[in-house]
Scaffold this motif. Structure first.
Motif, PDB file in Angstrom:
ATOM      1  N   ASP A   1      41.234  -4.572 -17.940  1.00 54.92           N
ATOM      2  CA  ASP A   1      41.992  -5.088 -16.804  1.00 54.92           C
ATOM      3  C   ASP A   1      41.855  -4.137 -15.617  1.00 54.92           C
ATOM      4  O   ASP A   1      42.292  -2.989 -15.690  1.00 54.92           O
ATOM      5  CB  ASP A   1      43.460  -5.234 -17.207  1.00 54.92           C
ATOM      6  CG  ASP A   1      44.294  -5.921 -16.129  1.00 54.92           C
ATOM      7  OD1 ASP A   1      43.771  -6.112 -15.021  1.00 54.92           O
ATOM      8  OD2 ASP A   1      45.454  -6.247 -16.398  1.00 54.92           O
ATOM      9  N   PRO A   2      41.255  -4.591 -14.506  1.00 58.05           N
ATOM     10  CA  PRO A   2      41.039  -3.672 -13.370  1.00 58.05           C
ATOM     11  C   PRO A   2      42.323  -3.221 -12.700  1.00 58.05           C
ATOM     12  O   PRO A   2      42.335  -2.205 -11.997  1.00 58.05           O
ATOM     13  CB  PRO A   2      40.180  -4.501 -12.402  1.00 58.05           C
ATOM     14  CG  PRO A   2      40.460  -5.926 -12.762  1.00 58.05           C
ATOM     15  CD  PRO A   2      40.713  -5.933 -14.245  1.00 58.05           C
ATOM     16  N   THR A   3      43.433  -3.929 -12.898  1.00 52.31           N
ATOM     17  CA  THR A   3      44.692  -3.547 -12.259  1.00 52.31           C
ATOM     18  C   THR A   3      45.489  -2.545 -13.092  1.00 52.31           C
ATOM     19  O   THR A   3      46.587  -2.159 -12.704  1.00 52.31           O
ATOM     20  CB  THR A   3      45.557  -4.788 -12.002  1.00 52.31           C
ATOM     21  OG1 THR A   3      45.848  -5.440 -13.252  1.00 52.31           O
ATOM     22  CG2 THR A   3      44.831  -5.774 -11.100  1.00 52.31           C
ATOM     23  N   ASP A   4      44.956  -2.138 -14.228  1.00 54.78           N
ATOM     24  CA  ASP A   4      45.591  -1.156 -15.105  1.00 54.78           C
ATOM     25  C   ASP A   4      46.986  -1.588 -15.551  1.00 54.78           C
ATOM     26  O   ASP A   4      47.943  -0.810 -15.515  1.00 54.78           O
ATOM     27  CB  ASP A   4      45.650   0.224 -14.458  1.00 54.78           C
ATOM     28  CG  ASP A   4      45.902   1.335 -15.492  1.00 54.78           C
ATOM     29  OD1 ASP A   4      45.719   1.059 -16.700  1.00 54.78           O
ATOM     30  OD2 ASP A   4      46.285   2.436 -15.101  1.00 54.78           O
ATOM     31  N   THR A   5      47.105  -2.838 -15.965  1.00 54.65           N
ATOM     32  CA  THR A   5      48.355  -3.301 -16.559  1.00 54.65           C
ATOM     33  C   THR A   5      48.669  -2.521 -17.832  1.00 54.65           C
ATOM     34  O   THR A   5      49.833  -2.272 -18.143  1.00 54.65           O
ATOM     35  CB  THR A   5      48.269  -4.808 -16.870  1.00 54.65           C
ATOM     36  OG1 THR A   5      47.877  -5.508 -15.681  1.00 54.65           O
ATOM     37  CG2 THR A   5      49.601  -5.355 -17.347  1.00 54.65           C
TER      38      THR A   5
END
Length: 298
Positions: free
Chosen positions: A38-42
């Motif tokens: 996940d690129p948003t670093d959830t």
């Protein structure tokens, strides 16, 4: 090493539950690696520890890793330029600077597959928890190694590679350039890497866990995902019903949603082993909230 692939419809909380599942396994003493693309670093937000291209220790016995597709893409394209340097020089083509490269569509999926393979081959952990993309993309991702290997076999059939030793002679007889040696070597290397990913996915210790909210949309998503996984021969060990509302709530406005979730849970239990995770009333953040979710063990 056991591998647990977690997916579900978008927005179902699959990344949070992947983090909670990995944390629960680590709390039990199992050396665990949780992997996400996940690129948003959830994943990092849920664990309370920023994650990135280098594995980080998120808790005792727990390592979190979020591979960087841009880094992998630049490295692979730079290596390809080096291998094809003579052809590029012949054409007078300018080399691309790694810093000006941006990943092409699909680079994120390939980075996750490579990380999955590397983690499985390292044998440093007893459990690998993989936060896959939403179910439709996850099914396409799991099919990608087989499809890419099929394409490679069509482009460079193994039975024709016996002609590699005769390449110079055949080139002169045919009057056309023959594939360079590095092309055969690259195809063989890619085939081995893709076969390793296929082996991890097909391993008997690899299972899929579906996460969804119990309701009409979640029911449709689980039905579609379950069919797709079955067609690929992948085993679903659990369906985790996330954000389950309390049955005995005094709020009358919850009566409708609770009735919907009850009906969906009954349907799921006819086909799957179902576990429920209660709604905390907030977005889980940090290890205390993840522990409070009391997710089913791996």
């Amino acid at each position: 090493m056991r591998t647990l692939l977690i997916t579900g419809p978008g927005g179902s909380g699959r990344t949070t539950l992947a983090a909670a599942t990995a944390l629960a396994a680590a709390a039990g003493g199992t050396d665990t690696l949780v992997l996400s693309a996940d690129p948003t670093d959830t994943l990092g937000a849920a664990l309370g520890v920023p994650t990135g291209p280098a594995p980080v220790e998120a808790a005792p016995h727990l390592t979190a890793w979020r591979p960087d597709p841009a880094q992998d893409f630049r490295r692979d394209l730079t290596a390809l330029q080096e291998r094809a340097s003579s052809a590029l020089d012949l054409l007078g083509a300018s080399r691309l600077d790694p810093e000006e490269l941006t990943p092409l569509p699909g680079a994120e999926e390939l980075a996750l597959l490579r990380a999955l393979r590397d983690a499985a081959l390292s044998e440093k952990h007893g459990l690998l928890v993989v936060d896959l993309p939403p179910a439709p993309q996850a099914l396409a991702l799991l099919a990608l190694p087989e499809e890419l290997r099929r394409c490679l076999r069509r482009l460079l059939p193994p039975e024709r590679q016996a002609a590699r030793a005769l390449r110079p002679v055949l080139g002169r007889l045919a009057g056309v350039p023959m594939p360079a040696e590095w092309l055969y070597e690259t195809a063989a290397r890619w085939d081995l890497e893709l076969a390793a990913v296929e082996a991890v996915v097909a391993d008997r210790d690899t299972v899929v866990r579906l996460v969804a909210e119990p309701g009409p949309a979640g029911a449709d998503a689980v039905r579609t995902a379950g069919l797709g996984l079955a067609l690929r021969g992948l085993r679903t060990d659990l369906v985790v019903a996330n954000r389950v509302l309390p049955e005995a709530s005094p709020d009358t406005w919850l009566a409708g949603p609770v009735a919907q979730q009850r009906k969906t849970l009954e349907e799921w239990r006819e086909s799957y082993d179902v576990r429920t995770v209660a709604h905390l009333g907030r977005d889980p953040r940090g290890t205390d909230d993840l522990t409070a979710l009391a997710v089913p063990g791996p």
